[in-house]
Design an enzyme around this catalytic site. Structure first.
Site, PDB file in Angstrom:
ATOM      1  CG  ASN A  51      -1.639   1.265   1.591  1.00  0.00           C
ATOM      2  OD1 ASN A  51      -1.838   2.012   0.381  1.00  0.00           O
ATOM      3  ND2 ASN A  51      -2.164   1.477   2.483  1.00  0.00           N
ATOM      4  CE  LYS A  92      -0.181   3.522   4.717  1.00  0.00           C
ATOM      5  NZ  LYS A  92      -0.106   3.421   5.995  1.00  0.00           N
ATOM      6  CG  HIS A 152      -6.176   2.173   4.882  1.00  0.00           C
ATOM      7  ND1 HIS A 152      -5.362   3.398   5.725  1.00  0.00           N
ATOM      8  CD2 HIS A 152      -4.852   1.399   4.956  1.00  0.00           C
ATOM      9  CE1 HIS A 152      -4.307   2.857   6.233  1.00  0.00           C
ATOM     10  NE2 HIS A 152      -3.748   1.545   5.734  1.00  0.00           N
ATOM     11  CD  GLU A 201      -2.957   5.895   6.563  1.00  0.00           C
ATOM     12  OE1 GLU A 201      -2.745   5.936   5.399  1.00  0.00           O
ATOM     13  OE2 GLU A 201      -1.795   5.200   7.265  1.00  0.00           O
ATOM     14  CD  GLU A 238      -3.954  -1.984   7.272  1.00  0.00           C
ATOM     15  OE1 GLU A 238      -2.935  -2.477   6.762  1.00  0.00           O
ATOM     16  OE2 GLU A 238      -4.387  -0.917   6.949  1.00  0.00           O
ATOM     17  N   GLY A 264       2.319   2.330  10.603  1.00  0.00           N
ATOM     18  CA  GLY A 264       3.230   3.372  10.529  1.00  0.00           C
ATOM     19  C   GLY A 264       3.939   3.939  11.692  1.00  0.00           C
ATOM     20  CB  SER A 316       4.922  -1.590  12.081  1.00  0.00           C
ATOM     21  OG  SER A 316       4.377  -0.349  11.981  1.00  0.00           O
ATOM     22  N   GLY A 325       2.439  -0.955   4.083  1.00  0.00           N
ATOM     23  CA  GLY A 325       2.839   0.347   3.836  1.00  0.00           C
ATOM     24  C   GLY A 325       4.268   0.581   3.490  1.00  0.00           C
ATOM     25  N   GLY A 326       4.944   1.342   4.732  1.00  0.00           N
ATOM     26  CA  GLY A 326       6.271   1.673   4.349  1.00  0.00           C
ATOM     27  C   GLY A 326       7.102   0.783   3.860  1.00  0.00           C
TER      28      GLY A 326
HETATM   29  P1  PGA Z   1       2.631   0.281   7.418  1.00  0.00           P
HETATM   30  O1  PGA Z   1       1.030   0.614   6.832  1.00  0.00           O
HETATM   31  O2  PGA Z   1       3.257  -0.824   7.040  1.00  0.00           O
HETATM   32  O3  PGA Z   1       3.508   1.337   7.178  1.00  0.00           O
HETATM   33  O4  PGA Z   1       2.267   0.331   9.067  1.00  0.00           O
HETATM   34  C1  PGA Z   1       0.199  -0.562   6.658  1.00  0.00           C
HETATM   35  C2  PGA Z   1      -0.925   0.322   6.115  1.00  0.00           C
HETATM   36  O5  PGA Z   1      -1.644   1.207   6.514  1.00  0.00           O
HETATM   37  O6  PGA Z   1      -1.659  -0.643   5.134  1.00  0.00           O
END
Ligand code: PGA
Length: 248
Positions: free
Chosen positions: A9, A11, A94, A96, A166, A172, A212, A233-234
């Site tokens: 993802n 983002k 999601h 966010e 999640e 994050g 994470s 994500g990251g």
């Molecule tokens: P993250 O994000 O791996 O950076 O924690 C995961 C996500 O929001 O899908």
């Protein structure tokens, strides 16, 4: 049999040139594997990624879609538009989007219904915030999201669904849920789906963990019985790092 599914993802990251560079590097690293893989990218990069990944097993996903087919919805993208360029997956709900863009279980439910009219597979995100976990309410919250988000969906649709558990406190933040915590909640989601439909449907649903997840913890998370994959994500922004997770 559920096939492991690792999705990135991105983002709101990467320019077109950066997306293209990632695709070239990732294709060079990518080996045939039994793991399903997708990159969920900003809308403006979806067509170029479809083209870059043509002829490979690497799939492409969007991060949102509108529930109407068309109309006066400035700034929105319809499911038809995504289908038209061959998008394979679409993240829905999601945290966010729930937190910053007024996404509710009601809009999530409408979006899932719209996606299931066509071939794009939704990745439905659910998860509790830290105060809810600290109050011991994580099951109540996540169970409530699943019930509301899936309202009125058929068993045949839900069978195809991907759910990403999640926990918002792990996104994050570098703070990952323990494999046991993640496994317990993924198992609980399966229990709720079994209650709403049946064991057979619950058994077919792919449930990812997200928050994470990175090369250093992917192996132990993926070893858990109820965890079928990851939403990353990251760690999906760098091709070599993302490939290490796929190779968990
Ligand atoms: P993250 O994000 O791996 O950076 O924690 C995961 C996500 O929001 O899908």
């Amino acid at each position: 049999m559920r096939i492991p599914f690792i999705a990135g993802n991105w983002k709101m990251h990467k320019t077109a040139a950066e997306a293209r560079a990632f695709a070239e590097e990732f294709k060079a690293l990518y080996k045939d594997t039994d793991v399903k893989t997708a990159i969920c990218a900003p809308f403006v990069h979806l067509a170029l990624l479809k083209e870059a990944f043509a002829g490979t097993d690497i799939k492409v996903g969007a991060q949102n879609a509108h529930f109407e087919d068309q109309g006066a919805f400035t700034g929105e993208i319809s499911v038809k538009m995504l289908e038209d360029i061959g998008v394979d997956y679409c993240i829905i709900g999601h945290s966010e989007r729930r937190q910053y863009f007024a996404e509710t279980d009601e809009t999530v439910n409408k979006k899932l219904k719209k996606l299931f009219e066509g071939p794009i597979v939704p990745i439905l995100c659910v998860g509790e915030v830290l105060e809810e976990r600290d109050a011991g309410r994580e099951k109540e919250v996540v169970g409530g999201q699943i019930r509301a988000d899936l309202a009125g969906l058929s068993a045949d649709d839900v069978r195809k669904l991907v759910v990403a558990y999640e926990p918002v406190w792990a996104i994050g933040t570098g703070r990952t849920a323990t494999p046991e915590q993640a496994n317990e909640m993924c198992g609980y989601i399966r229990e709720v789906i079994s209650e709403l439909y049946d064991d057979d449907v619950a058994c077919d649903v792919t449930i990812q963990y997200g928050g994470s997840m990175k090369p250093a913890n992917a192996t132990e998370l993926m070893a858990m019985e109820e965890i079928d994959g990851g939403l990353i994500g990251g760690s999906s922004l760098k091709a070599d790092e993302f490939m290490q997770i796929i190779d968990f």
